[in-house]
Enzyme design. Structure first.
Site, PDB file in Angstrom:
ATOM      1  N   HIS A 239      19.780 -36.863  -6.337  1.00 11.88           N
ATOM      2  CA  HIS A 239      19.240 -37.978  -4.994  1.00 11.88           C
ATOM      3  C   HIS A 239      17.449 -37.480  -4.927  1.00 11.88           C
ATOM      4  CE1 HIS A 239      22.882 -38.318  -2.904  1.00 11.88           C
ATOM      5  NE2 HIS A 239      23.372 -37.204  -2.876  1.00 11.88           N
TER       6      HIS A 239
ATOM      7  N   GLU B  40      18.721 -16.851  -7.095  1.00 14.44           N
ATOM      8  CA  GLU B  40      18.533 -15.909  -6.924  1.00 14.44           C
ATOM      9  C   GLU B  40      18.292 -16.199  -8.220  1.00 14.44           C
ATOM     10  OE1 GLU B  40      17.221 -12.926  -6.212  1.00 14.44           O
ATOM     11  OE2 GLU B  40      18.077 -11.113  -7.454  1.00 14.44           O
TER      12      GLU B  40
ATOM     13  N   TRP C 281      -3.109  -2.627  -1.552  1.00 14.46           N
ATOM     14  CA  TRP C 281      -2.391  -4.352  -1.736  1.00 14.46           C
ATOM     15  C   TRP C 281      -2.817  -4.881  -1.345  1.00 14.46           C
ATOM     16  CZ3 TRP C 281       0.992  -7.787   0.290  1.00 14.46           C
ATOM     17  CH2 TRP C 281       1.342  -8.813   0.113  1.00 14.46           C
TER      18      TRP C 281
ATOM     19  N   LYS D  19       6.690  -4.128  -3.776  1.00 11.63           N
ATOM     20  CA  LYS D  19       8.192  -4.628  -3.883  1.00 11.63           C
ATOM     21  C   LYS D  19       8.834  -4.533  -2.857  1.00 11.63           C
ATOM     22  CE  LYS D  19      11.838  -2.497  -5.144  1.00 11.63           C
ATOM     23  NZ  LYS D  19      12.636  -3.797  -5.623  1.00 11.63           N
TER      24      LYS D  19
ATOM     25  N   ARG E 277       5.536   0.197  -6.059  1.00 13.90           N
ATOM     26  CA  ARG E 277       5.254  -0.769  -4.567  1.00 13.90           C
ATOM     27  C   ARG E 277       4.301  -1.930  -5.112  1.00 13.90           C
ATOM     28  NH1 ARG E 277       6.478   1.265   0.292  1.00 13.90           N
ATOM     29  NH2 ARG E 277       4.585   0.673   1.176  1.00 13.90           N
TER      30      ARG E 277
ATOM     31  N   LYS F 291      14.287 -14.626  -9.336  1.00 13.07           N
ATOM     32  CA  LYS F 291      14.080 -14.209 -10.591  1.00 13.07           C
ATOM     33  C   LYS F 291      13.435 -14.168 -11.985  1.00 13.07           C
ATOM     34  CE  LYS F 291      15.196 -10.369  -9.419  1.00 13.07           C
ATOM     35  NZ  LYS F 291      15.369 -11.279  -7.829  1.00 13.07           N
TER      36      LYS F 291
ATOM     37  N   CYS G 175       0.876  -1.036  -0.098  1.00 12.13           N
ATOM     38  CA  CYS G 175      -0.307   0.219   0.334  1.00 12.13           C
ATOM     39  C   CYS G 175       0.929   1.114   0.412  1.00 12.13           C
ATOM     40  CB  CYS G 175      -0.823  -0.305   1.267  1.00 12.13           C
ATOM     41  SG  CYS G 175      -1.877  -1.469   1.256  1.00 12.13           S
TER      42      CYS G 175
ATOM     43  N   GLU H 240       9.479 -15.102 -10.546  1.00 13.52           N
ATOM     44  CA  GLU H 240       8.880 -13.107 -10.222  1.00 13.52           C
ATOM     45  C   GLU H 240       8.663 -12.858 -11.393  1.00 13.52           C
ATOM     46  OE1 GLU H 240      12.209 -11.632  -8.021  1.00 13.52           O
ATOM     47  OE2 GLU H 240      10.529 -11.345  -7.669  1.00 13.52           O
TER      48      GLU H 240
ATOM     49  N   ASN I  18      -1.763   1.909   6.070  1.00 20.62           N
ATOM     50  CA  ASN I  18      -1.026   0.549   5.872  1.00 20.62           C
ATOM     51  C   ASN I  18      -0.780  -0.105   6.789  1.00 20.62           C
ATOM     52  OD1 ASN I  18      -0.974   2.255   3.125  1.00 20.62           O
ATOM     53  ND2 ASN I  18       1.275   2.795   3.062  1.00 20.62           N
ATOM     54  N   GLY I  19      -0.782  -1.300   6.510  1.00 15.44           N
ATOM     55  CA  GLY I  19      -0.124  -1.873   8.125  1.00 15.44           C
ATOM     56  C   GLY I  19      -1.298  -3.293   7.974  1.00 15.44           C
TER      57      GLY I  19
END
Ligand code: M6R
Length: 606
Positions: free
Chosen positions: A502, A479, A74, A601, A27, A483, A2, A486, A100-101
């Site tokens: 294995h 990483e 969000w 973000k 964000r 990438k 948010c 996402e 926000n939160g």
């Protein structure tokens, strides 16, 4: 995640709010809205979807007024929908709130308010705040007292922007565990959850501390603590501008940020990597009192921490443990005054990383934060801060911040090594001169970006990818795999090369792509054997390896060579081809590269 922006001044509020929200789009969000006060009435327009949808509605429904709040949401409580979007109104529309939160006790508060006759229209936790403030106003309290009283009842995290129809000269901002800043200007003032939202208008900022409350008027701002004592705030001067966050000719912020990496690494070393040792301002840690190190972070930052562990252990021979922050906080980690806990975060606001930091402090550990955003919560709360100098990172997928984090890990490895007398000055100088060459070597890799574009065309339809390697080569595979997931939305798994047989080798088939990392000469043959095992089962092999690897030969269908450097520092180079590969795959597939689906973000909720 948010975003909040608020405005009071002489301008029409809506364009200022929309501009601010557009600077917060990076964000990640699923809906947006604004509330504006005009002629003692609060008018709201909000909608599910992108900011563009909100702008289209506002083109046909002009909102007058010079006091307003805006929000990008969000979803956490309640699905993305028009009704769940912020701002939220109190019953009777006297109060509007953006938040926000997460309000953890909202169900309890909701029940209490329903008993008092309040009717809820949304599924959100935020709506309780609007009704609560309204409740206290109706008891005869002043606006500021009503807000303070309401937040006293709230458990959880919040950054709030509030307006009230009986107070046309005032906007209130308050925060706990979620960032909020106040922007100061001549005849107009602002609130925002993130600085880019208001940098177009001012570079003078008040950073609100925990539970501080700002009464923002056109001609001035007063900040109070939770007991309503006036707090004398210092102005924080922002020294970067919005231009720095523009795309600068690249198709996407992500690509621009990938190309910024040599500079970012150079800047992170600058002034620190000196002839006679590493200089880290204000980090006067006594390493003799440290018997182990814990590192904690989330996502990409946790992979930088993993590389840090490997580098610090190699150089310093001190035990380093790593734990993902969301695990660390509940794992009852064995830490005490002799432990150094290092947290790593680009935003400095990640909820789990902040909680890990707080836990470490509670247990008496010394804490060091490797953070990008200056003045962020993690930076403010840690005992020591090592800033990465990556500048604002706009693309949701982290690239340049990650490289800066790795650079910071190299600095820390040498810094601790010297402090603990584990390396001589001569050894240090050898390492330091290798580090100084890295930005140029990164440029060499970037110059071959065209090869990665070709490979992405070749593998565009791949459905399953394994990223494999050993040691640091495995750690950087984590990483690469993230990438690709996402931004390209392609299923991929990182695996230690020797572990494939294995179990996961059962998944290898004709259409599988294996990305193999090989930068450690002594282990070339081992990893090549693993690649051959995959190839024998029909997989295609793409190897990222150093120029001195004469063994890779026909094992790989495709090879990308990176310049030779010490194995210890190879990850920062071998990461770039996999970043570019993911980028070109995602853009080739037509994905929203900078704002990938479902991602935010900055993850400021648990
Ligand atoms: O701001 P932080 O570095 O604390 O963020 C941590 C993760 O949320 C972040 O790295 C995330 O994994 C990114 N999407 C990676 O590209």
């Amino acid at each position: 995640m948010c975003g909040i922006v608020g405005y009071i001044g002489d301008k029409k509020a809506v364009p200022v709010l929309l501009h601010g929200l557009s600077k917060l789009e990076y964000r990640g969000y699923d809906s947006a809205g604004v509330a504006v006060l005009h002629n003692d009435n609060i008018n709201i327009v909000k909608t599910k979807g992108r900011l563009k949808a909100l702008e289209e509605i506002l083109e046909n429904k002009s909102l007058e007024g010079s006091l307003g709040i805006g929000h990008t949401r969000w979803a956490t409580h309640g699905a993305p929908s028009d009704i769940n979007s912020h701002p939220h109104l109190s019953q009777g529309s006297s109060v509007a709130v953006v938040h926000n939160g997460i309000i953890e006790n909202y169900l309890y508060l909701k029940e209490e308010l329903e008993e008092k006759g309040y009717k809820f229209v949304s599924e959100t936790d935020t709506e309780t705040v609007a009704h609560l403030i309204d409740f206290y106003l109706k008891l005869g309290m002043e606006f500021l007292d009503a807000v303070i009283k309401a937040v006293d009842k709230i458990e959880g995290s919040y950054a709030l922007g509030v307006i009230c129809d009986s107070y046309p000269d005032m906007l209130i901002g308050i925060r706990k565990d979620s960032p909020l800043v106040v922007g100061l200007s001549e005849g107009e003032n602002f609130i925002a959850s993130d600085m880019p939202a208001i940098l177009n208008y001012t570079k003078d900022i008040y950073l609100l501390e925990e539970r501080e409350i700002a009464v923002v008027k056109k001609d001035g701002v007063t900040v109070y603590d939770r007991n309503k004592n006036v707090v004398k705030k210092e102005i924080f001067k922002v020294n970067w501008d919005v231009e720095a966050a523009e795309k600068g000719g690249f198709d996407h912020f992500m690509l621009k940020e990938i190309y910024e990496q040599p500079k970012v690494v150079k800047d992170t070393f600058s002034g620190r990597l000196k002839e006679d040792g590493i200089v880290l301002d204000h980090i006067d840690l006594n390493m003799e009192n440290v018997n182990k190190i814990y590192m904690s972070a989330c996502g990409t930052a946790s992979y930088a921490a993993g590389i840090g562990k490997s580098v610090i252990e190699s150089i310093c021979r001190i035990p380093v443990f790593t734990d993902i922050a969301s695990e660390f906080r509940y794992n009852n980690p064995i830490i005490d005054e002799k432990t150094l806990v290092i947290v790593v975060s680009q935003s400095g606001e990640t909820a789990d990383t902040l909680a890990a930091l707080r836990l470490a402090k509670e247990k008496g550990a010394k804490t060091l934060a490797v953070v990008n955003v200056v003045g962020s919560s993690i930076a403010r709360e840690a005992d020591y801060v090592l800033y990465t100098v990556a500048g604002p990172e706009i693309a949701v997928a982290s690239t340049k911040a990650f490289s800066a984090q790795i650079a910071a890990m190299y600095l820390l490895g040498l810094f601790f090594g010297l402090k603990l007398n584990k390396i001589s000055m001569e050894e240090y100088r050898g390492y330091a001169s290798e580090l100084k060459e890295l930005p140029q070597k990164m440029n060499t890799v970037l110059q071959k970006a065209g090869k990665l574009k070709e490979l992405s065309d070749k593998y565009l339809n791949v459905k399953n990818v394994f990223y494999i390697g050993r040691g640091l080569d495995y750690l950087i595979s984590l990483e690469g795999s993230l990438k690709l997931k996402e931004i390209a939305y392609i299923h991929s798994e990182p695996y230690p090369a020797g572990e494939l047989k294995h179990g996961p080798i059962a998944l290898i088939e004709e259409s599988t792509l294996i990305v193999g990392h090989l930068t450690r000469k002594e282990l070339f043959e081992k990893t090549i054997s693993n690649l051959k095992e995959c190839k024998a089962r029909g997989a295609k092999v793409f190897a990222i390896t150093t120029e001195d690897n004469g063994l890779i030969g026909s094992t790989a269908d495709d090879v990308f060579y990176i310049p030779k450097t010490s194995y210890l520092f190879s990850s920062i180079l071998s990461n770039i081809p996999q970043q570019l590969f993911a980028y070109y795959m995602a853009s080739g597939l037509g994905n929203d590269v900078d704002k990938p689906r479902n991602l935010a973000k900055s993850v400021t909720v648990e």
